[in-house]
Design an enzyme around this catalytic site. Structure first.
Site, short mmCIF file in Angstrom:
data_model
loop_
_atom_site.label_atom_id
_atom_site.label_comp_id
_atom_site.label_asym_id
_atom_site.label_seq_id
_atom_site.Cartn_x
_atom_site.Cartn_y
_atom_site.Cartn_z
N ARG A 82 -18.06 -2.02 18.17
CA ARG A 82 -17.17 -3.39 17.88
C ARG A 82 -15.69 -3.66 18.46
NH1 ARG A 82 -20.44 -5.30 13.56
NH2 ARG A 82 -21.31 -3.80 12.33
N CYS A 121 0.96 -1.22 -0.08
CA CYS A 121 -0.18 0.03 -0.10
C CYS A 121 0.84 1.15 0.04
CB CYS A 121 -0.88 -0.07 1.17
SG CYS A 121 -2.04 1.43 1.23
N CYS A 152 -19.24 2.95 8.88
CA CYS A 152 -18.55 2.25 9.95
C CYS A 152 -17.34 3.09 10.11
CB CYS A 152 -18.29 0.75 9.33
SG CYS A 152 -17.07 -0.03 10.56
N CYS A 170 -16.74 -8.65 5.73
CA CYS A 170 -15.82 -7.39 5.79
C CYS A 170 -14.80 -7.61 4.89
CB CYS A 170 -15.54 -7.02 7.00
SG CYS A 170 -17.02 -6.62 8.19
N CYS A 204 -19.70 -5.55 3.92
CA CYS A 204 -19.00 -4.39 4.21
C CYS A 204 -17.44 -4.29 3.63
CB CYS A 204 -18.60 -4.07 5.64
SG CYS A 204 -17.64 -2.70 6.13
N CYS A 245 0.51 0.04 10.13
CA CYS A 245 -0.08 -1.01 9.33
C CYS A 245 0.97 -2.07 8.85
CB CYS A 245 -0.66 -0.34 8.11
SG CYS A 245 -1.58 -1.57 7.12
N CYS A 273 0.61 4.71 6.91
CA CYS A 273 0.06 4.65 8.35
C CYS A 273 1.12 3.90 9.21
CB CYS A 273 -1.30 3.80 8.17
SG CYS A 273 -2.36 4.45 6.96
N1 SAM Z 1 -6.58 0.71 2.94
C1 SAM Z 1 -7.86 1.03 3.85
C2 SAM Z 1 -7.96 2.15 4.78
O1 SAM Z 1 -6.84 2.28 5.55
O2 SAM Z 1 -8.90 2.59 5.01
C3 SAM Z 1 -8.72 -0.42 4.40
C4 SAM Z 1 -7.83 -1.40 4.88
S1 SAM Z 1 -7.00 -0.78 6.55
C5 SAM Z 1 -6.02 -2.04 6.94
C6 SAM Z 1 -8.59 -0.78 7.61
C7 SAM Z 1 -8.22 -0.18 9.26
O3 SAM Z 1 -7.62 -1.33 9.82
C8 SAM Z 1 -7.48 1.00 9.50
O4 SAM Z 1 -8.12 2.09 9.26
C9 SAM Z 1 -7.10 0.59 10.92
O5 SAM Z 1 -7.81 1.58 11.70
C10 SAM Z 1 -7.12 -0.87 10.98
N2 SAM Z 1 -5.80 -1.43 11.29
C11 SAM Z 1 -4.77 -1.42 10.46
N3 SAM Z 1 -3.74 -2.00 10.93
C12 SAM Z 1 -3.97 -2.02 12.58
C13 SAM Z 1 -3.23 -2.66 13.45
N4 SAM Z 1 -1.91 -3.02 13.20
N5 SAM Z 1 -3.71 -2.56 14.56
C14 SAM Z 1 -5.17 -2.51 14.62
N6 SAM Z 1 -5.75 -1.92 13.74
C15 SAM Z 1 -5.41 -1.73 12.41
FE1 SF4 Z 2 -2.89 1.00 3.34
FE2 SF4 Z 2 -2.74 0.21 5.66
FE3 SF4 Z 2 -2.94 2.48 5.54
FE4 SF4 Z 2 -5.03 0.93 4.81
S1 SF4 Z 2 -4.15 1.39 6.92
S2 SF4 Z 2 -4.29 2.98 3.65
S3 SF4 Z 2 -3.96 -0.66 3.97
S4 SF4 Z 2 -0.94 1.57 5.00
#
Ligand code: SAM
Ligand code: SF4
Ligand code: DTB
Length: 311
Positions: free
Chosen positions: A256, A48, A184, A92, A124, A55, A52
């Site tokens: 949730r 990606c 959500c 989801c 979702c 992530c 973040c």
């Molecule tokens: N890429 C899209 C986005 O960020 O909107 C969708 C996938 S992203 C993995 C979905 C959500 O998962 C993120 O907004 C975050 O809140 C949550 N998330 C991601 N990594 C996480 C982690 N290591 N621990 C807890 N929640 C996490």
């Molecule tokens: Fe990409 Fe992970 Fe951020 Fe979602 S949370 S935008 S998958 S880096």
């Protein structure tokens, strides 16, 4: 409850008082015994472009998560059928995209939504930023809800993500609501933010023109290679307090208890349900991180005297 002062006052109540108030609001607005099980599937994993800090799927960090291109509609349908058989009522799907590109991949996601809806489950997706037109197309495919987390407070956000802004997030939430899709949106605890930041996030959500009908509260799953890999676990009582405040702020929403249950005792989870949580992610894996297995969750539901589901 709409103001930070109200949220602070609730959060600071003696714990039994806070839990009992949240439980009363929960009982008034929802069926207390209805704890929804949602299945989660990463339909496109890793690589990606966003940064973040939490992530495992960001291309900015060297993480052990293998990349996987978009799954096929057939594969997704099969996983949804299995999840339904295991007792999930919501499916989801997450994709590691900054935003979906129009074309064959987005069309495939629309087909996945139709497939899940065709099984009689709620569908979702979380695909990153959407244009109003993409939101409308997802709505037309029958999408139940779109997950797009604010993650934290506006002021703390730039310390976690720099490749997009808080306002980008809010714009997508507006597009989702305008298309008539249920929102959500929630966040992550344990990224180094303060309690005040967590409450400010709930205030942002509560003041949206259309407040979310689903509020995921994730505890950070520290991912190897990310800037937050060494973050300490969230304090359990702080988690219970935040869930109770979320229940008071969103009386009719699903609150949730999302990522992080693999590190929680049964007792802590039960306390979270008492404080107003009424949904969990079900199955061995979240998107890339572990989750309690089906048998641990069956034990938990059995111990609570809730339906275990058909397995
Ligand atoms: N890429 C899209 C986005 O960020 O909107 C969708 C996938 S992203 C993995 C979905 C959500 O998962 C993120 O907004 C975050 O809140 C949550 N998330 C991601 N990594 C996480 C982690 N290591 N621990 C807890 N929640 C996490
Ligand atoms: Fe990409 Fe992970 Fe951020 Fe979602 S949370 S935008 S998958 S880096
Ligand atoms: C949400 O708030 N939590 C889910 C779902 N929305 C998409 C994702 C949790 C991801 C946990 C980390 C992982 O599995 O990589």
């Amino acid at each position: 409850m709409k103001t930070l002062a109200e949220f602070r006052a609730a959060y600071g109540l003696p714990l039994p008082d806070l839990i009992l108030r949240a439980a009363a609001v929960h009982r008034e607005h929802r069926d207390y015994a209805d704890v929804q099980r949602c299945a989660l599937l990463s339909i496109k994993t890793g690589g990606c472009p966003e940064d973040c800090g939490y992530c495992s799927q960001s291309a900015h960090y060297d993480t052990p998560v293998p990349r996987h291109p978009l799954m096929t509609v057939g594969e997704v349908r099969e996983r949804a059928e299995q999840a339904k058989a295991a007792g999930a009522t919501r499916f989801c799907m997450g994709a590691a995209w900054r935003s979906p590109k129009d074309g064959p991949e987005f069309d495939a996601v629309l087909e996945m939504v139709r497939a899940v809806r065709g099984l009689g489950m709620e569908a979702c997706v979380t695909l990153g930023m959407l244009t109003p037109d993409q939101a409308r197309r997802l709505a037309a495919a029958g999408l139940t809800a779109y997950n797009h987390n604010l993650d934290t407070s506006r002021r703390f956000y730039p310390q976690v993500v720099t490749t997009r802004t808080y306002d980008d997030r809010l714009e997508t939430l507006r597009a989702v609501s305008a298309a008539g899709i249920s929102v959500c949106s929630g966040g992550i605890l344990g990224m180094g933010e303060t309690v005040e930041d967590r409450l400010m996030m709930l205030v942002e959500l509560a003041n949206l023109a259309t407040p979310p009908e689903s509020v995921p509260i994730n505890c950070l799953m520290p991912a190897a290679g990310t800037p937050l890999q060494m973050a300490p676990p969230v304090d359990s009582i702080e988690l219970v307090r935040l869930i109770a405040v979320a229940r008071l702020a969103f009386p009719t929403a699903r609150v949730r208890l999302s990522a992080g249950r693999d590190r929680m005792s049964r007792e802590l989870q039960v306390l979270c349900f008492l404080a107003g949580a009424d949904s969990v992610f079900f199955g061995e894996k979240l998107l890339t991180a572990p989750n309690p297995g089906a048998s641990a969750d069956a034990d938990l539901f059995r111990a609570m005297g809730l339906p275990v589901g058909s397995r």
